[in-house]
Design an enzyme around this catalytic site. Structure first.
Site, PDB file in Angstrom:
ATOM      1  N   GLY A 150     -22.728  -3.966  25.011  1.00 43.46           N
ATOM      2  CA  GLY A 150     -23.829  -4.424  24.155  1.00 43.46           C
ATOM      3  C   GLY A 150     -24.553  -5.600  24.776  1.00 43.46           C
ATOM      4  N   CYS A 151     -24.301  -5.809  26.065  1.00 38.56           N
ATOM      5  CA  CYS A 151     -25.024  -6.879  26.756  1.00 38.56           C
ATOM      6  C   CYS A 151     -25.618  -6.309  28.028  1.00 38.56           C
ATOM      7  CB  CYS A 151     -24.097  -8.030  27.110  1.00 38.56           C
ATOM      8  SG  CYS A 151     -24.984  -9.393  27.901  1.00 38.56           S
ATOM      9  N   GLN A 152     -26.832  -6.760  28.361  1.00 33.26           N
ATOM     10  CA  GLN A 152     -27.435  -6.308  29.616  1.00 33.26           C
ATOM     11  C   GLN A 152     -26.743  -6.943  30.811  1.00 33.26           C
ATOM     12  OE1 GLN A 152     -31.604  -6.755  30.000  1.00 33.26           O
ATOM     13  NE2 GLN A 152     -32.064  -5.336  28.349  1.00 33.26           N
ATOM     14  N   SER A 153     -26.104  -8.100  30.583  1.00 33.16           N
ATOM     15  CA  SER A 153     -25.318  -8.684  31.668  1.00 33.16           C
ATOM     16  C   SER A 153     -23.891  -8.171  31.526  1.00 33.16           C
ATOM     17  CB  SER A 153     -25.358 -10.206  31.588  1.00 33.16           C
ATOM     18  OG  SER A 153     -24.570 -10.670  30.517  1.00 33.16           O
TER      19      SER A 153
ATOM     20  N   ASN B 127     -28.039  -9.541  24.510  1.00 35.51           N
ATOM     21  CA  ASN B 127     -27.423 -10.611  25.286  1.00 35.51           C
ATOM     22  C   ASN B 127     -25.930 -10.724  25.035  1.00 35.51           C
ATOM     23  OD1 ASN B 127     -27.066 -12.000  22.843  1.00 35.51           O
ATOM     24  ND2 ASN B 127     -29.088 -12.884  22.990  1.00 35.51           N
TER      25      ASN B 127
END
Lengths: 155, 431
Positions: free
Chosen positions: A52-55, A125
């Site tokens: 659930g995070c792009q990183s 994020n």
């Protein structure tokens, strides 16, 4: 535990109140992230991955059993702002008794810090997922503590 | 030219009364006037003028589209087909007129080849499930490329798993171009379908689809073109391409979301079983079996997105009033400007440097994660997309987790690209 959760939250609110525009806030958050203890490479495994995070975010739980259990964790991202958000979460949640972790109003605090937009599940994020993960760690620690209490003593 | 009747007479009357209003004395687009047609472009974000560079995700909507939707719901809303009352008749006529406009726009030989779907994704799934389900068998192969959007990968994985066919992949080189030499091995008598994008959403690469279609046909394969990205920038001509299927979305070409198109060769569509069952797609329903309607209705079960289709018709009119060649020319100039401007940013590496590309500037930075860059640009009012762009295999190919993607539309300006470059200096300063 050095200061209470309430005091840690108030310290953050005071620190953020001194910051001016978004730029100062982001600079402060990124600085907080820089001071995170780096996560050992061997711990960066799929089981610790927060989706659930792009990183890429890893969150490693460290639970001390007891009554109540103490919740601690280490986490790291490859993105600087996300590391800063992790540092903020650690101030609030790390090394705290599980009931405090569950009772804490993360949304309320992030709103006071002007960061509540980051908690939305649609912002990719990872903050929303990390808070969920930490709360579920606390919930499970409480449940296993309760199970242990319910079991008849063998000695 | 015989223009089909419109439900937006006042808007069209106004525009045709000032045919030159978007052009300067030399016939070039006047970008300031053009931008005035897109109300959203005038807004501010975080107190800064919006710089909208996320057009590969979706484009903004011009007034003729917004006003057409408004007028439809105010004055003409009714369910289409089979209605005997006046408003139903108006709605049906407007919907079918939109279909004719799409057919003319892509130069389809007939409007019966134009199926309205919810978007490119549904269009491709329709072909995979209906054509693929009926035609693929163990030993058959579906050929895609390494640069496909997930929506042109996953439907084929699903139907291959179901039918026993296998999926094969055309590799890409370090510039993000197809490795065409690989076709000698990949395109064989086992290939039943080539499903390929005309323009990569993650890299901007334009693929030589005309020659690919010829080669695929020579090998006996059908061809589906994913034109989601190419339609807004290049325009398409299905007869010139000679493709068997072509899919695109309305919202990427200034139209509403939730409406898209599948073009299919008429004879192929006639041979295909329905995709979804329901109303509208049948001729006759008995409890012991039903007789299906002819294309395109066979593939349009249930009440369609009527307003969306009519809005798409208005968007197509708008694009045609600008002229696809003018759009392509303007965007080529913007892309050249952007490539040079971003090339001057130390530590920036463009991902996707194909000789033939359009409208997409995808990049990584050695000083910041794409997510950090995206968040810091957002605070400056600059809207870009960060992440894998639904093309994870492309990211894997370049061994990067994500990119920052600035994607252009005809209404963008050189000044906006310069704002992006300045915004990146702020990213560097904060990182």
């Amino acid at each position: 535990m050095t200061i209470t959760q309430h005091d840690a939250a108030e310290e953050l609110v005071e620190a953020f109140a001194l910051l001016g525009d978004w730029e100062e806030r982001y600079r402060f958050i990124i600085d907080l992230g820089r001071r995170l203890e780096p996560l050992d490479e061997s711990l960066k495994i799929e089981a610790h991955r927060v989706h659930g995070c792009q990183s890429t975010v890893y969150l490693v739980p460290r639970i001390q059993s007891g009554d109540p259990p103490i919740i601690d964790f280490q986490a790291q991202s490859d993105a600087a702002i996300v590391n800063g958000l992790i540092a903020i979460l650690r101030r609030i949640y790390a090394d705290r008794p599980a009931p405090e972790v569950l009772a804490f109003d993360a949304h309320g605090l992030l709103k006071r810090l002007g960061l509540d937009e980051h908690l939305s599940p649609t912002r990719r994020n990872g903050l929303h997922e990390m808070v969920k993960r930490i709360q579920s760690l606390a919930r499970r620690a409480m449940e296993s503590a309760a199970d242990a209490d319910a079991r008849p003593s063998s000695c | 030219m015989n223009k089909p009747p419109s439900i937006t007479p006042s808007i069209e009357a106004e525009r045709s009364a000032h045919p030159g209003e978007l052009f300067d004395d030399r016939g070039n687009l006047d970008i300031d006037r053009l931008r005035a047609d897109f109300p959203l472009l005038a807004r501010k974000v975080h107190g800064k003028p919006l710089v909208y560079l996320d057009n590969a995700a979706t484009t903004q909507k011009p007034l003729p589209v917004i006003e057409t939707l408004d007028r439809y719901y105010r004055m003409h809303n009714a369910n289409i087909h089979r209605g005997i009352h006046a408003v139903a008749e108006e709605a049906t006529e407007a919907f079918e007129t939109a279909r004719k406009r799409v057919a003319a726009f892509i130069n389809s030989p007939s409007e019966r080849s134009v199926i309205f779907t919810s978007g490119t994704t549904e269009s491709i799934n329709l072909v995979a499930r209906s054509w693929g389900g009926a035609n693929l068998k163990p030993g058959d192969e579906v050929l895609i490329s390494h640069m496909e959007h997930h929506s042109n990968i996953v439907p084929w994985q699903l139907i291959c798993a179901q039918t026993g066919a296998s999926l094969r992949v055309i590799p890409i080189d370090d510039h993000g171009q197809l490795v065409l030499d690989s076709l000698d091995d990949l395109l064989t008598e086992r290939t039943r379908l080539l499903a390929i994008t005309q323009m990569s959403n993650a890299l901007g690469t334009i693929n030589p689809v005309s020659s690919l279609i010829k080669r695929a046909h020579a090998a006996g394969a059908k061809v589906l073109i994913d034109a989601a990205q190419s339609v807004p920038h290049l325009g398409v001509d299905v007869q010139d391409l000679d493709c068997d299927f072509l899919a695109f979305s309305g919202h990427k070409v200034f139209g509403p979301t939730g409406i898209g198109v599948l073009y299919g060769r008429e004879a192929l569509l006639e041979s295909m079983p329905p995709f979804l069952g329901g109303g509208e797609m049948i001729k006759q329903v008995r409890l012991d079996g039903s007789e299906f309607n002819d294309p395109p209705y066979r593939f349009e079960a249930g009440t369609p997105n009527i307003a969306g289709a009519i809005g798409l018709g208005a968007a197509i009119d708008y694009v045609q009033s600008l002229g696809p060649e003018r759009i392509a020319q303007r965007e080529a100039a913007l892309l050249a400007w952007g490539t040079e401007a971003l090339g001057s940013v130390p530590g920036l590496r463009l991902i996707g440097t194909a000789a033939q590309k359009a409208a997409v500037l995808s990049f990584v930075l050695d000083f910041a994660h794409p997510l950090d860059a995206g968040m810091i640009l957002d605070r400056q009012g600059i809207a870009v997309r960060t992440g894998h762009h639904c093309a994870q295999p492309v990211m894997d190919r370049f061994k990067i987790p994500a990119t920052v993607r600035a994607s252009l539309a005809v209404y963008n300006t050189e000044r906006e690209i310069d704002s992006l470059v300045q915004g990146l200096e702020k990213v560097r300063d904060l990182s």
